[in-house]
Design an enzyme around this catalytic site. Structure first.
Site, short mmCIF file in Angstrom:
data_model
loop_
_atom_site.label_atom_id
_atom_site.label_comp_id
_atom_site.label_asym_id
_atom_site.label_seq_id
_atom_site.Cartn_x
_atom_site.Cartn_y
_atom_site.Cartn_z
N SER A 154 97.27 89.77 -18.37
CA SER A 154 98.00 90.87 -19.34
C SER A 154 99.54 90.57 -19.23
O SER A 154 100.10 89.60 -19.50
CB SER A 154 97.82 92.05 -19.12
OG SER A 154 98.40 93.07 -19.84
N ASP A 159 102.47 92.32 -25.22
CA ASP A 159 102.41 91.87 -24.00
C ASP A 159 101.71 90.47 -23.83
O ASP A 159 101.26 90.19 -24.79
CB ASP A 159 101.75 92.79 -22.86
CG ASP A 159 100.26 93.31 -23.18
OD1 ASP A 159 100.01 93.07 -24.53
OD2 ASP A 159 99.67 93.38 -22.54
N ASP A 178 98.87 89.39 -23.15
CA ASP A 178 97.35 88.94 -23.87
C ASP A 178 97.33 89.89 -25.26
O ASP A 178 96.16 89.91 -25.76
CB ASP A 178 96.23 89.44 -23.23
CG ASP A 178 96.35 91.01 -22.44
OD1 ASP A 178 97.33 91.44 -22.75
OD2 ASP A 178 95.14 91.56 -22.01
N ASP A 231 97.20 92.87 -26.32
CA ASP A 231 96.53 94.25 -26.66
C ASP A 231 97.26 95.29 -26.90
O ASP A 231 97.05 96.53 -27.30
CB ASP A 231 95.50 94.53 -25.59
CG ASP A 231 96.08 94.94 -24.15
OD1 ASP A 231 97.03 94.39 -23.85
OD2 ASP A 231 95.30 95.08 -23.30
MG MG Z 1 97.75 93.67 -22.17
#
Ligand code: MG
Length: 451
Positions: free
Chosen positions: A95, A238, A240, A242
């Site tokens: 992340s 961020d 990744d 999400d």
């Molecule tokens: Mg994330």
């Protein structure tokens, strides 16, 4: 012993993240799954991605499960592909952590983050080394596929009014932090008829642009470019993707609780219903949801907990104040690109600027402090404090939340550090300061009274 933290298995490459360790993680997940299951595997842009992925994949194949490799993709795209095509999923990502870290995040067959009790089953196999190594003819099949990101973008487009958004010809500055959203968000924006100005939108696992946590201090370039080109908004993810964080047309960094409130209000206004969010979320959300005929359901802190509660109560929307929002019509996990599409739809439908909508939200003051407390005292402190505060209006979903007229205080032990955190929010700054002081004294007194 634990393998999974609050967000998957995280580690430093070359330290605990070695091929030996990672192939055993693959073996443990492989043994947990029935033979012949299809596991979707994807990764973010970290330098170590291929090393980590291939080691995990080796363990999976040796256990007789099949692997569908979707390559570089945001975590929500891997979750979406898992929901549609897999029995299980794995996202190789850390992340927003620094580039030397990586992680293995487990995804259930329905695309949600794996619940804790299932992680425990995998941990049991890992620590007891009860692998299932199959014979040569039963080794799993490996398949690399193209198009997972495209399928994900199409999924998002099917849930917003594309024509309405296209008509507005928004100017959007996007900062992908050199992460996984490089493969999706700029293209999604293009399909939504936006003029896209991209920053840090080439894949680079050394994260040369800035750290991948979308905090205000990391988004100074985005903030200034939004101003320079008079954009309608700026968006940052961020690593990744999400989560999504926004900069408004006036070049102001917008905190995640405000965008959460804005989206919650619009969804409830149209459909009514329940909005799920952790106990630490701003009162702004509850205020606007209630005003528009909806209801807020509070949970413990943690995105998977929010997602599961949403399924349980049939919520219309849910999310966290760090920019992680969950849209049930799309999928039950945080989704940064879906959040962006929704914000653009809200702007297109209202005809208003993002800054106007943000300024129209109620205003509250927030404060967060910490108090030292050794881990062994934490449980006893919480019990004693609950007893002490039992005459106040409290709620014990996660820690202790004390409710007042236009304010709340949350006292909660940290899961990772030897501290208690006190969060607070109020309409008035002085009232907030004195409340924080009052409960800090109560907490310190309780900690001191326990030997
Ligand atoms: Mg994330």
């Amino acid at each position: 012993m634990r393998l999974f933290g609050t967000n998957g298995i995280r580690g430093k490459v070359g330290e605990n993240f070695t091929p030996d360790f990672l192939s055993k993680v693959g073996l443990a997940i492989g043994a947990y799954l029935p033979r012949g299951n299809n596991v979707v595997v994807g990764m973010d842009t970290r330098v170590s991605g291929e090393m980590v992925k291939n080691a995990v994949v080796s363990g999976l194949l040796a256990s007789g499960v099949n692997v569908i490799d979707v390559g570089l993709a945001p975590t929500p795209a891997i979750q979406f592909y898992t929901k549609n095509h897999g029995d299980f999923g794995i996202a190789i990502t850390a992340s927003h952590n620094p580039p030397e870290f990586n992680g293995v995040k487990a995804i259930a067959g329905d695309g949600t983050e794996l619940p804790r009790e299932e992680e425990e089953r995998i941990e049991k196999i890992f620590f007891s080394k009860s692998w299932r190594i199959v014979s040569w003819k039963d080794v799993g099949k490996y398949q690399k596929i193209e198009g997972a990101n495209e399928e994900y973008i199409k999924g998002i487009l099917s849930h917003v009014d594309v024509e309405k958004i296209r008509k507005r010809k928004f100017v959007v500055v996007v900062d992908c932090a050199n992460g996984a959203s490089c493969f999706t968000t700029p293209y999604l924006l293009e399909r939504l008829g936006c003029r896209v100005i991209s920053l840090n939108c080439h894949s680079d696992g050394t994260f040369p642009g800035h750290e991948s946590e979308p905090k205000e201090e990391n988004l100074q370039d985005l903030i200034s470019v939004v101003g320079d080109v008079s954009a309608d908004l700026g968006i940052a993810h961020d690593g990744d993707a999400d989560r999504a964080i926004f900069v408004d047309d006036r070049g102001r960094f917008i905190s995640g609780d405000k965008t959460l409130a804005l989206v919650a209000r619009e969804i409830v206004k149209n459909k009514g219903g329940k909005v799920v969010t952790p106990v630490s979320t701003s009162l702004i959300v509850e205020k606007v949801v209630k005003e528009n005929g909806g209801e807020v359901v509070y949970t413990k802190v943690g995105a998977p907990i929010v997602a599961r509660k949403m399924i349980e109560v049939g919520a219309v929307f849910g999310g966290e104040e760090n920019g992680g929002m969950i849209f049930p019509e799309h999928q039950y996990c945080r989704d940064g690109a879906m959040t962006l599409a929704k914000i653009l739809e809200i702007m297109a439908k209202s005809g208003k600027k993002l800054s106007e909508m943000i300024d129209a939200l109620p205003r509250y003051y927030q404060k967060k402090i910490s108090v030292s407390c050794s881990d062994d005292k934490k449980v006893k402190v919480l019990e004693t404090l609950k007893e002490k505060l039992k005459d106040e209006k409290i709620d014990t979903v996660d820690g202790i939340k004390i409710w007042g007229e236009n304010w709340w205080i949350l006292i909660r032990p940290s899961g990772t550090e030897p501290i208690y955190r006190i969060y607070g929010e109020a309409r008035d700054k002085e009232i907030l300061d004195s409340l924080i002081e009052k409960y800090k004294r109560a907490l310190e007194g309780t900690i001191a009274s326990i030997s």
